[in-house]
Motif scaffolding. Structure first.
Motif, PDB file in Angstrom:
ATOM      1  N   ASP A  12       0.883  -1.163   0.000  1.00 17.18           N
ATOM      2  CA  ASP A  12       0.000   0.000   0.000  1.00 17.18           C
ATOM      3  C   ASP A  12       0.922   1.214   0.000  1.00 17.18           C
ATOM      4  O   ASP A  12       1.433   1.613   1.050  1.00 17.18           O
ATOM      5  CB  ASP A  12      -0.893  -0.050   1.251  1.00 17.18           C
ATOM      6  CG  ASP A  12      -1.808   1.164   1.376  1.00 17.18           C
ATOM      7  OD1 ASP A  12      -1.583   2.168   0.674  1.00 17.18           O
ATOM      8  OD2 ASP A  12      -2.736   1.116   2.208  1.00 17.18           O
ATOM      9  N   GLU A  13       1.172   1.771  -1.171  1.00 19.84           N
ATOM     10  CA  GLU A  13       2.157   2.847  -1.300  1.00 19.84           C
ATOM     11  C   GLU A  13       1.726   4.104  -0.561  1.00 19.84           C
ATOM     12  O   GLU A  13       2.561   4.807   0.029  1.00 19.84           O
ATOM     13  CB  GLU A  13       2.403   3.167  -2.773  1.00 19.84           C
ATOM     14  CG  GLU A  13       3.088   2.043  -3.534  1.00 19.84           C
ATOM     15  CD  GLU A  13       3.604   2.500  -4.887  1.00 19.84           C
ATOM     16  OE1 GLU A  13       4.427   3.437  -4.912  1.00 19.84           O
ATOM     17  OE2 GLU A  13       3.184   1.931  -5.893  1.00 19.84           O
ATOM     18  N   GLU A  14       0.447   4.402  -0.569  1.00 20.46           N
ATOM     19  CA  GLU A  14      -0.036   5.629   0.074  1.00 20.46           C
ATOM     20  C   GLU A  14       0.205   5.599   1.578  1.00 20.46           C
ATOM     21  O   GLU A  14       0.604   6.602   2.179  1.00 20.46           O
ATOM     22  CB  GLU A  14      -1.523   5.825  -0.214  1.00 20.46           C
ATOM     23  CG  GLU A  14      -2.072   7.113   0.370  1.00 20.46           C
ATOM     24  CD  GLU A  14      -3.533   7.347  -0.009  1.00 20.46           C
ATOM     25  OE1 GLU A  14      -4.133   8.291   0.547  1.00 20.46           O
ATOM     26  OE2 GLU A  14      -4.063   6.587  -0.848  1.00 20.46           O
ATOM     27  N   ASN A  15      -0.014   4.441   2.199  1.00 20.61           N
ATOM     28  CA  ASN A  15       0.106   4.328   3.652  1.00 20.61           C
ATOM     29  C   ASN A  15       1.397   3.655   4.102  1.00 20.61           C
ATOM     30  O   ASN A  15       1.584   3.427   5.304  1.00 20.61           O
ATOM     31  CB  ASN A  15      -1.088   3.553   4.207  1.00 20.61           C
ATOM     32  CG  ASN A  15      -2.400   4.277   3.980  1.00 20.61           C
ATOM     33  OD1 ASN A  15      -2.563   5.420   4.401  1.00 20.61           O
ATOM     34  ND2 ASN A  15      -3.336   3.619   3.295  1.00 20.61           N
ATOM     35  N   LEU A  16       2.288   3.341   3.160  1.00 23.24           N
ATOM     36  CA  LEU A  16       3.515   2.608   3.472  1.00 23.24           C
ATOM     37  C   LEU A  16       3.196   1.399   4.352  1.00 23.24           C
ATOM     38  O   LEU A  16       3.539   1.346   5.532  1.00 23.24           O
ATOM     39  CB  LEU A  16       4.542   3.509   4.156  1.00 23.24           C
ATOM     40  CG  LEU A  16       5.280   4.549   3.316  1.00 23.24           C
ATOM     41  CD1 LEU A  16       6.386   5.190   4.123  1.00 23.24           C
ATOM     42  CD2 LEU A  16       5.823   3.970   2.022  1.00 23.24           C
ATOM     43  N   ASP A  17       2.557   0.424   3.736  1.00 19.78           N
ATOM     44  CA  ASP A  17       2.145  -0.763   4.488  1.00 19.78           C
ATOM     45  C   ASP A  17       2.164  -1.964   3.546  1.00 19.78           C
ATOM     46  O   ASP A  17       2.158  -1.816   2.325  1.00 19.78           O
ATOM     47  CB  ASP A  17       0.741  -0.574   5.047  1.00 19.78           C
ATOM     48  CG  ASP A  17       0.497  -1.364   6.320  1.00 19.78           C
ATOM     49  OD1 ASP A  17       1.324  -2.254   6.639  1.00 19.78           O
ATOM     50  OD2 ASP A  17      -0.513  -1.098   6.999  1.00 19.78           O
ATOM     51  N   PHE A  18       2.212  -3.157   4.138  1.00 15.41           N
ATOM     52  CA  PHE A  18       2.153  -4.389   3.363  1.00 15.41           C
ATOM     53  C   PHE A  18       0.751  -4.982   3.405  1.00 15.41           C
ATOM     54  O   PHE A  18       0.035  -4.861   4.410  1.00 15.41           O
ATOM     55  CB  PHE A  18       3.156  -5.410   3.897  1.00 15.41           C
ATOM     56  CG  PHE A  18       4.578  -5.102   3.524  1.00 15.41           C
ATOM     57  CD1 PHE A  18       5.039  -5.304   2.227  1.00 15.41           C
ATOM     58  CD2 PHE A  18       5.467  -4.600   4.465  1.00 15.41           C
ATOM     59  CE1 PHE A  18       6.348  -5.014   1.879  1.00 15.41           C
ATOM     60  CE2 PHE A  18       6.778  -4.311   4.126  1.00 15.41           C
ATOM     61  CZ  PHE A  18       7.218  -4.514   2.834  1.00 15.41           C
ATOM     62  N   ILE A  19       0.396  -5.638   2.305  1.00 13.70           N
ATOM     63  CA  ILE A  19      -0.868  -6.368   2.205  1.00 13.70           C
ATOM     64  C   ILE A  19      -0.508  -7.834   2.004  1.00 13.70           C
ATOM     65  O   ILE A  19       0.153  -8.190   1.023  1.00 13.70           O
ATOM     66  CB  ILE A  19      -1.707  -5.866   1.015  1.00 13.70           C
ATOM     67  CG1 ILE A  19      -1.971  -4.350   1.153  1.00 13.70           C
ATOM     68  CG2 ILE A  19      -3.010  -6.642   0.909  1.00 13.70           C
ATOM     69  CD1 ILE A  19      -2.508  -3.708  -0.116  1.00 13.70           C
ATOM     70  N   TYR A  20      -0.902  -8.683   2.941  1.00 13.31           N
ATOM     71  CA  TYR A  20      -0.534 -10.097   2.908  1.00 13.31           C
ATOM     72  C   TYR A  20      -1.619 -10.932   2.245  1.00 13.31           C
ATOM     73  O   TYR A  20      -2.812 -10.765   2.523  1.00 13.31           O
ATOM     74  CB  TYR A  20      -0.288 -10.611   4.325  1.00 13.31           C
ATOM     75  CG  TYR A  20       0.761  -9.830   5.089  1.00 13.31           C
ATOM     76  CD1 TYR A  20       2.075  -9.755   4.624  1.00 13.31           C
ATOM     77  CD2 TYR A  20       0.445  -9.143   6.252  1.00 13.31           C
ATOM     78  CE1 TYR A  20       3.039  -9.026   5.311  1.00 13.31           C
ATOM     79  CE2 TYR A  20       1.396  -8.421   6.953  1.00 13.31           C
ATOM     80  CZ  TYR A  20       2.688  -8.357   6.479  1.00 13.31           C
ATOM     81  OH  TYR A  20       3.638  -7.641   7.162  1.00 13.31           O
ATOM     82  N   GLY A  21      -1.179 -11.852   1.362  1.00 13.63           N
ATOM     83  CA  GLY A  21      -2.105 -12.770   0.735  1.00 13.63           C
ATOM     84  C   GLY A  21      -2.615 -13.814   1.718  1.00 13.63           C
ATOM     85  O   GLY A  21      -2.115 -13.947   2.845  1.00 13.63           O
ATOM     86  N   GLU A  22      -3.586 -14.584   1.268  1.00 12.26           N
ATOM     87  CA  GLU A  22      -4.242 -15.553   2.150  1.00 12.26           C
ATOM     88  C   GLU A  22      -3.259 -16.572   2.730  1.00 12.26           C
ATOM     89  O   GLU A  22      -3.379 -16.975   3.885  1.00 12.26           O
ATOM     90  CB  GLU A  22      -5.346 -16.292   1.380  1.00 12.26           C
ATOM     91  CG  GLU A  22      -6.137 -17.258   2.228  1.00 12.26           C
ATOM     92  CD  GLU A  22      -7.283 -17.904   1.456  1.00 12.26           C
ATOM     93  OE1 GLU A  22      -7.860 -18.893   1.960  1.00 12.26           O
ATOM     94  OE2 GLU A  22      -7.582 -17.430   0.341  1.00 12.26           O
TER      95      GLU A  22
END
Length: 257
Positions: A12-22
């Motif tokens: 998530d570039e806007e919030n500097l965060d990772f999104i983890y897959g299932e």
């Protein structure tokens, strides 16, 4: 991202965060602040992103977690902000890996760039005479190894874009900042011009910096273009040199980045 790391993770570039897959595990990110690294900058009063980078220590496939714990092997993921600290690119302050209780040694780190462009700067020590000093430029899909005991920091080499990487390290990692902070950073500062140039830190007696592009590491059995996570999956002992540096003692003796 520009390079698939071998498991389902996005940013998530806007919030500097990772999104983890299932099928992926991972923690909430740790946020590093400009105040944390000011004293290592050439100009400690520089302005820049309030959150230069975020770290998710211990990510990977859920199916591998037990094996990773048993091997004392850890995969970290990091997002660097766009922008700059005035004349310097966004970077970390620099550290040495402290002695890990598990192996009684300082341990190496294996970087893999996922997005953007990076420079991994490293020097043999953070003493007055730092030994050889290297700046290794790497693009998405390329790997850089920092050997045990070397002082190093990571640079976002393209201020127009976030830089993202993953790295293998030991689970009982720790950081030694004492000599780095005593010298006001490492032996060279990166400076943004048409391209990144280097200015020496007068607190060291350093030789000329050696600038190189990332290379392959066939001596460690690594294969170019294949995610280092996938290489672990294909051979769970592949990164024993990370958790037990003495297993590659001969390679470290003659190592060049």
């Amino acid at each position: 991202m520009d390079f698939y790391p071998g498991f389902e993770i996005d940013i998530d570039e806007e919030n500097l965060d990772f999104i983890y897959g299932e099928g992926t595990f991972g923690p909430e990110v740790e946020r590093r602040r400009l105040a944390d690294i000011r004293k290592s900058l050439r100009n400690p009063n520089s302005d820049g992103p309030a959150i230069p980078y975020v770290i998710a220590m211990d990510v990977g496939k859920k199916a591998d977690l037990e094996d990773l714990i048993n091997r004392n092997l850890l995969y970290g993921a990091v997002i660097y902000s766009k922008g700059s600290f005035d004349e310097e690119p966004v970077r970390s302050q620099g550290h040495i890996h402290s002695i890990s209780v598990s192996c009684n040694e300082s341990t190496p780190e294996v970087y893999e760039i996922w997005s953007g462009e990076a420079i991994i700067y490293m020097q043999e020590t953070a003493k007055d005479n730092p030994g050889k000093c290297y700046a290794i430029f790497a693009e998405a899909g390329e790997v850089v190894i920092v050997p045990p005991g070397w002082a190093h920091y990571t640079v976002n080499a393209n201020p127009e874009k976030n830089m993202v990487f993953g790295a293998w390290c030991v689970r009982d990692f720790g950081f030694d900042y004492e000599d780095v902070r005593a010298h006001g950073g490492l032996a060279y500062f990166p400076i943004l011009k048409d391209e990144i140039s280097w200015v020496s830190n007068s607190n060291y007696q350093a030789d000329e910096i050696i600038c190189r592009k990332a290379r392959s590491y066939s001596e460690f059995g690594l294969k170019a273009g294949i995610p280092i996570y996938t290489q672990y999956e294909n051979n769970h002992e592949k990164f024993e040199f990370v958790t037990k540096p003495c297993s590659a003692e001969i390679l470290w003796d003659s190592f060049e980045p």
